[in-house]
Design a protein around this motif. Structure first.
Motif, PDB file in Angstrom:
ATOM      1  N   GLN A 124       0.822  -1.205   0.000  1.00  0.00           N
ATOM      2  CA  GLN A 124       0.000   0.000   0.000  1.00  0.00           C
ATOM      3  C   GLN A 124       0.857   1.256   0.000  1.00  0.00           C
ATOM      4  O   GLN A 124       0.515   2.258  -0.592  1.00  0.00           O
ATOM      5  CB  GLN A 124      -0.925   0.000   1.216  1.00  0.00           C
ATOM      6  N   ARG A 125       1.978   1.181   0.694  1.00  0.00           N
ATOM      7  CA  ARG A 125       2.803   2.371   0.792  1.00  0.00           C
ATOM      8  C   ARG A 125       3.734   2.496  -0.404  1.00  0.00           C
ATOM      9  O   ARG A 125       3.974   3.582  -0.889  1.00  0.00           O
ATOM     10  CB  ARG A 125       3.618   2.307   2.081  1.00  0.00           C
ATOM     11  N   HIS A 126       4.263   1.378  -0.860  1.00  0.00           N
ATOM     12  CA  HIS A 126       5.302   1.452  -1.883  1.00  0.00           C
ATOM     13  C   HIS A 126       4.865   0.943  -3.242  1.00  0.00           C
ATOM     14  O   HIS A 126       5.423   1.328  -4.256  1.00  0.00           O
ATOM     15  CB  HIS A 126       6.532   0.661  -1.434  1.00  0.00           C
ATOM     16  N   GLY A 127       3.883   0.080  -3.264  1.00  0.00           N
ATOM     17  CA  GLY A 127       3.567  -0.571  -4.527  1.00  0.00           C
ATOM     18  C   GLY A 127       2.477   0.109  -5.321  1.00  0.00           C
ATOM     19  O   GLY A 127       2.356  -0.107  -6.519  1.00  0.00           O
ATOM     20  N   LEU A 128       1.667   0.922  -4.641  1.00  0.00           N
ATOM     21  CA  LEU A 128       0.493   1.465  -5.307  1.00  0.00           C
ATOM     22  C   LEU A 128       0.329   2.944  -4.955  1.00  0.00           C
ATOM     23  O   LEU A 128       0.867   3.418  -3.969  1.00  0.00           O
ATOM     24  CB  LEU A 128      -0.775   0.723  -4.842  1.00  0.00           C
TER      25      LEU A 128
END
Lengths: 427, 523, 388
Positions: free
Chosen positions: B343-347
């Motif tokens: 959620q923080r890094h991938g999207l």
């Protein structure tokens, strides 16, 4: 964090099962929902404003002293005070339809256009007032989209105004189609530089843009004090710049005193441009991604520093352009009271417009129209101009705290809208 | 004796979705009830109703046989219900004591905070339930497991009899999970009751007395843990038979794709967290990096993907060195990255699904012509990928935040796998996912390997590493202490290495075996 | 029903809040000030009803700060209210918050058919000229400004507002150095440290003229008494002086006063609007200095500092405005310049108030003599400054 309105369902999978057509169908009602809170906020602001108007009216207070003897008179006095004030506000911002009709009739009868022009003066003046608010509002909105809180719009506005004024008065003999664009460009460039510096410093050192832009404001205030008293001072003793060449002025549509000019349409064009830039280009995509989730954007290969600089440059450029249209279209010279917080008001406008270009245009229309009509209200109804600030302030509070409006009007929070505009102080 | 807590016919609907449909549930005193279900089955909604955060549309709540209405969390607390949220509600700059006393601050003479009293009580609780916590420690400095213990103490301090734990193991390492279970057991031994929300089958079987399975907002069934099996529970949860064993062919490794030599990396606090790591990954094989979280895996992955600078050492991808490469540079060389925190890094959660599907390629043709994004192409491609990767979403225009965790991960997988890639770096690719999604993601990774992609898998879940990897490297304090073929793996040996025992000593304690081991998925 | 009750609940809270602070907002001047200089901004007087003749309509357009700025805007408005009371005219004001308000406010006044429009401050010079030329039948009076304002080679409408005197505009100017001269003389006579000081906001001519007159007064005292009272903060020979750079920061006023006292000054004349109030506050708490106010009689407008107010240099804008209105009523209004001097009564040194007993009678007499000499032309500011 998000720099965008996100809709989150209470349960992660709420929309999972929804059929495809549902999403399309909901689009219209979603738009209404976005508008609902601002409209109700406006309404509430006006209601409370009415109370303030009534309470600050001596006749009303006097009537209420006799309330138990003549309650009807008290209510009538209240009603009269409010109607007079808001009537004057309306006439001052939109105009009186009677006067316009009479103006047209008198033009056909006598060929004298002056009554007509004076009748449309309020409306055109409103549009002229709206212009800098649109541009400065867009400036702040672009910053918000990148997760940056550009408090420096005020300083960028002033620098832009000074730059365009300088090009406007110092160059002589150019045809307007060169001089005017040059002067506008100078304003945009000055503001852009003033915005790019904090953007770069933030990207490079991580210093918070709020702090830097506030400091840049102070630098610009003092710089303009110095310029107006020194290098840019018109001959004579007054601390103001010379009047710009007529070739650099934004053409006005009507003779004096109507100040409505091309700047308004330039502002609308910039709103379209900003929309296109943010939502239809790869750079805009990056800016929004960085604003919504800088970590995610970095993981996806985007250059955060570059986007900060681009966003702040564009933001500053728009604020500078706002200053340029104000000096080239309205004032024609720059003095010490050139800006009365256009840059700060624009933060409220960007908030009210939910950082969307269309929203910003609507919010600026509202804001500028109220401001413009306030003069007449002050003069004819004796209502202090501050009442407009109160209404505007209340609208902002209600928009920023939609839960409050929802509670008053018992609107169910169907979808939780969170408008997180900027990241906090570090992480 | 009536049950401590009983729910009857709880129904709750949100616009467009029936989150809870006539749910019945009961908890006995001194027992652990597991509430099992996939993400989005309605577990969290139900518990939020119980905790007073939502109001049910219908249904009754009984506590000790007495019907109650719970208006808000303070009501719930007053009735002895305590909740430990999945995301802790702690203030990082305060000490454990301060966090525990927040909201119920005891005072001396009505003015002065009485911290000593709280500290003392914390130590008592901590002793009674085997909850190791330093009352003076700053929350921000504590590992996740310890933070969770503080959360539990917070609830016990408020004298809760019924504890709700929402996905408590999602953030814990295997060792910390063991610790938590010990605590839970000692709590029920002391007469408390526990509701344990999870989607992990193994844990449920290990800790629960009874298990209630939810699916699509309904109770599918309630079973005794003794009578349950993983297969049975998985089938109840998902609604179909699930293959719990990873099936894969023997790997056929080819050329070296990623080579790391003597790598040193610093973390954000300038500590040297990767300390001379060396390894290679070949095309067509999966190298799993095992290790307890915090041993430099995160920084290693960051450096490989260009997110953090190399201090010393060499990285080369396809024989080209990576030193001062930007993340984009690395991506363009054919490296796919599934980050550990999706959620923080991938999207970009607020972005629609279609934008997230082109998050790494939006600037390249055919998605952009010059500066202009080609919206139509993007949407068409996205729709194709959504079908191809079975992402469950109403359409590609909804924000990706509205998708369940599994579907969010599928969006990332679809994005990364649809590019031409040579190397896949997957960090905890199934963290927090439900059974069906784990099965799906695992199969896709194996598929990529079979296509000839080099895969680097990083996971603190030993079972996942063992199930997927062809070779396993153990990372301890920034070093790769040993690399061994998965076929010869010995769990005890790996565990010792992960705990910092030297390979030679570990070998003595747990001699290598050639015996084939049963490889099972981790749930 | 619940919805409506919620609305009422919110409104009730606001009403309570507003009624709580409502009366305070409309209060006239502070109770301590004797004749109120400041008229409440909200009370726009209505037309007196006792007169049958068509009343003259007067509108004032203020500069920033508004009618309660305790300075020119307020004094201008006092001139209007005096005229309302004594001459039976009607009057109202509009406040400017931003540069673009000037033209707009003047336009609003024009649309209401005002007979005389008072514009306050040199910032309104250009817009006043534009409006005056477009509306030759409307009379204008502008404070601190005068036409023609063009210089040789300047282009009218571009470099300056008007190359000629406008017959319907009266410029109200003030020869303030004459009154400041008296203040300088007074300060030199009252100092115990032998040092007096002044500082300005920004080096506008309307500011430096005070400082220049102040210096001349000190110098004249030294000549007369063969003393060596020194002045800090202005040097007319080099036309350099001490400036805060703004007209708003009371903090600056405080810190300037602090350092001036450290340099030995015990009487300070701050020519920087509200900045001077900061200096007065410092003098009051430290008891190390006295203040000479400017523009208005600060004993009236800033009575809270009465204990340190030696006197004030009065620039009687209200008198000049009143006179312009009176002339308009009598039909004797002319354009051009009305330059207020000690002789015309448009300037003065305010009474000593609390310090009346401490100022020696001989000094009082001397000041009266100096004033008479300036009025007669026997003493001139430039003359004194020119002597070595």
């Amino acid at each position: 964090m998000n720099a965008k309105v996100t809709q989150t369902n209470p349960e992660g999978s709420a929309q999972k099962e929804a059929p495809k057509s549902e999403g399309e169908r909901k689009k219209g009602s979603k738009f209404l929902q976005i508008l609902l809170v601002p409209i109700l906020a406006l309404l509430t602001g006006f209601i409370i404003g009415a109370i303030v108007i009534a309470l600050s009216n001596d006749a009303v207070i006097a009537a209420y002293r006799n309330f138990f003897h003549a309650p009807g008179a008290a209510l009538a006095a209240t009603w009269k005070a409010i109607v007079t004030a808001y009537g004057a506000l309306f006439n001052g911002s939109i105009g009186s339809f009677t006067e316009i009709r009479q103006g047209i009739q008198s033009y056909y009868a006598t060929g004298d256009s002056k009554p007509f022009l004076l009748a449309i003066y309020p409306f055109t003046e409103s549009l002229a007032t709206v212009t800098p608010y649109i541009l400065a509002g867009l400036a702040v909105a672009v910053g918000f989209k990148c997760g940056l809180f550009n408090i420096g719009a005020e300083g960028q506005f002033g620098i832009g105004a000074l730059c365009s004024a300088f090009v406007g008065y110092s160059i002589h003999g150019l045809p307007w189609f060169i001089h005017l664009p040059l002067a506008l460009l100078a304003g945009a460039a000055g503001g852009a530089l003033w915005g790019a510096i904090p953007g770069y410093l933030k990207g490079l050192t991580g210093a918070h843009e709020v702090v830097i832009t506030i400091m840049m404001n102070y630098i610009s205030f003092r710089l303009s004090d110095w310029l107006l008293n020194g290098p840019m001072k018109a001959p004579g003793y007054r601390p103001l710049t010379p009047v710009v060449e007529s070739s650099a002025m934004l053409p006005r549509f009507f003779p004096d005193p109507l100040r409505f000019n091309w700047g308004f349409f330039l502002a609308l064009a910039m709103a379209v441009f900003v929309y296109w830039f943010l939502f239809k280009t790869t750079i805009g995509f990056e800016i929004r991604a960085v604003g919504a989730n800088p970590d995610g954007a970095r993981y996806a290969g985007m250059n955060i520093v570059r986007n900060f600089v681009i966003a702040m440059t564009l933001s500053g450029g728009l604020a500078g352009l706002a200053g340029a249209t104000q000096v080239l279209g309205i004032d024609h010279w720059v003095g010490q009271g050139f800006s009365a917080g256009y840059g700060f008001d624009s933060i409220a406008i960007a908030l009210l417009g939910q950082s969307h270009p269309l929203g910003v245009v609507l919010a600026a229309l509202l804001w500028g129209t109220l401001r413009s009509g306030a003069t007449r209200m002050q003069s004819l109804a004796g209502v202090p101009i501050e009442i407009i600030s109160i209404i505007q302030g209340l609208v902002i509070v209600f928009v920023a705290a939609p839960a409050f409006i929802r509670w008053i009007y018992r609107i169910r929070a169907i979808s939780v809208q969170t408008t997180v505009l900027t990241r906090g102080w570090g992480k | 004796m009536p049950p401590v807590l009983e729910l009857r016919g709880i129904t709750k609907s949100f616009p467009g979705v029936l989150a809870n449909d006539a749910i019945d549930l009961s908890v006995e005193k001194g027992k652990i009830l597991a509430l099992l279900g996939e993400n989005g089955a309605g577990k969290t909604t139900l518990m939020n109703i119980l905790y007073g955060l939502y109001k049910p549309d219908k249904g009754q709540i009984f506590i000790n046989g007495e019907e109650v209405t719970i208006h808000d969390p303070s009501d719930a607390i007053a009735r002895g219900i305590g909740m430990v949220h999945q995301h802790f509600m702690l203030i990082p700059v305060m000490t454990a004591t301060e966090n525990v006393m927040l909201g119920v601050e005891p005072t001396r003479s009505g003015i002065f905070l009485d911290k000593a009293k709280v500290s003392k009580r914390i130590l008592e609780i901590s002793k009674q339930y085997d909850l190791e916590v330093d009352p003076q420690a700053c929350i921000g400095d504590l590992p996740v497991g310890a933070q969770q213990r503080v959360e539990i103490i917070k609830v016990l301090y408020r004298q809760a009899d019924i504890l709700i734990l929402d996905e408590p193991t999602a953030v814990l390492t295997p060792q910390e999970v063991e610790g938590l279970f010990k605590v839970l057991r000692s709590m029920v031994a002391n007469g408390k009751s526990v509701i344990f929300i999870t989607h992990k089958l193994k844990e449920v079987l290990a800790i629960a007395d009874t298990i209630t399975v939810l699916r699509n907002g309904r109770v599918v069934g309630t079973v005794n843990a003794k009578d349950a099996s993983q297969e049975k529970l998985a089938a109840m949860m998902v609604g179909r038979e699930v293959n719990l064993v990873v099936k894969k062919k023997t790997a056929t490794p080819k050329d070296v794709v990623l080579s790391v030599k003597d790598l040193y990396v610093r973390d954000e606090r300038q500590n040297l967290t990767v300390n001379g790591a060396s390894f290679e990954v070949r095309a067509g094989e999966i190298l799993g990096i095992a290790g307890v979280q915090g041993n430099g895996q995160t920084e290693l992955v960051h450096t490989l993907t260009g997110l953090a600078p190399v201090v010393r050492g060499e990285i080369s991808i396809m024989d080209k060195p990576v030193r001062h490469s930007s993340p984009r540079n690395v991506l363009e060389r054919g490296v796919a990255h599934i980050p550990e925190d999706r959620q923080r890094h991938g999207l970009i959660l607020s972005f629609p699904v279609h934008d997230n599907l082109v998050l790494c390629t939006y600037y390249q043709p055919p998605f952009a012509k010059g500066l202009a994004l080609q919206q139509k192409v993007i949407v068409e491609t996205a729709e194709k990928l959504v079908t191809q990767f079975d992402v469950r979403t109403p359409n590609v225009f909804v924000p990706v935040s509205t998708l369940s965790g599994g579907n969010q991960q599928k969006v990332i997988v679809a994005r990364e796998f649809s590019r031409p890639i040579q190397l896949l770096i997957a960090s905890q690719p199934t963290r927090g996912l439900d059974v069906g999604s784990i099965e799906y993601i695992h199969n896709r990774i194996i598929e990529k390997r079979d296509e000839g992609t080099a895969v680097l898998l990083v996971s603190p879940e030993l079972d996942e590493i063992i199930a997927l990897s062809d070779r396993i490297a153990v990372m301890y304090k920034g070093k790769i202490v040993d690399i061994l073929p998965a076929a010869k793996v010995n769990k005890t040996y790996l565990g010792l290495l992960m705990a910092g025992v030297k390979p030679s000593e570990a070998l003595e304690a747990a001699p290598a075996t050639t015996q084939e081991i049963e490889v099972e998925r981790v749930f | 029903m619940k919805r409506i009750s919620n609305i009422f609940a919110v409104l009730a809270v606001f009403v309570l809040l507003l009624t709580a602070c409502g009366p305070a907002a409309t209060t006239v001047a502070p109770a301590t000030s004797v004749p109120p200089v400041v008229v409440p901004p909200t009370a726009v007087p209505a037309v007196p009803t006792n007169t049958l003749a068509p009343t003259l309509k007067v509108g004032e357009v203020t500069d920033f700060g508004g009618v309660d700025d305790k300075s020119f805007n307020a004094l201008g408005w006092k001139g209007v209210t005096d005229a309302i009371a004594q001459l039976g005219v009607s009057g109202k004001f509009l406040e400017s918050n931003v540069q673009s308000d000037y033209a707009k406010n003047i336009q609003q006044m024009l649309s209401e058919n005002m007979d005389l429009i008072i514009t306050v401050g040199f910032n309104l010079g250009i817009d006043t000229a534009i409006a005056a030329k477009a509306n030759p039948n409307t009379k204008f009076a502008i404070v601190d400004y005068t036409f023609p304002d063009c210089w040789p080679g300047a282009v009218e409408g571009t470099d300056c507002a008007s190359a000629t005197e406008l017959p319907n505009v009266r410029g109200l100017t003030f020869q303030t150095d004459e009154a400041a001269f008296l203040a300088g003389y007074l300060a030199a006579g009252m100092t115990t440290t032998g040092k007096v000081a002044t500082f300005g906001g920004i080096a506008y001519p309307s500011v430096t003229i005070f400082m220049k007159g102040f210096e001349a007064g000190v110098k004249y005292y030294n000549q007369k008494h063969n003393t060596t009272v020194a002045i800090i903060g202005w040097d007319n020979a080099t036309t350099t002086g001490l400036f805060t750079g703004n007209f708003s920061s009371t903090d600056d006023g405080k810190s300037f006063a602090t350092s001036l006292v450290q340099e030995g000054a015990d009487i300070i004349m701050p020519v920087a609007g509200p900045v001077g109030l900061g200096s007065a506050a410092y003098c009051q708490t430290s008891a190390k200095c006295l203040i000479i106010g400017v523009d208005t009689d600060w004993f009236v407008s800033a009575n809270e500092y009465a204990s340190v107010l030696l006197s004030s240099v009065q620039k009687k804008v209200d008198v000049a405005v009143f006179k312009a209105i009176q002339d308009a009523v009598n039909g004797t209004f002319t354009g051009g310049t009305d330059n207020a001097t000690l002789a015309s009564g448009g300037l003065d040194l305010a009474p000593f108030h609390n310090f009346d007993s401490q100022v020696p009678q001989t000094l009082k007499d001397e000041i009266a003599q100096v004033k008479a000499d300036i009025i007669s032309g026997a003493v001139t500011v430039d003359g004194v400054l020119a002597t070595p």
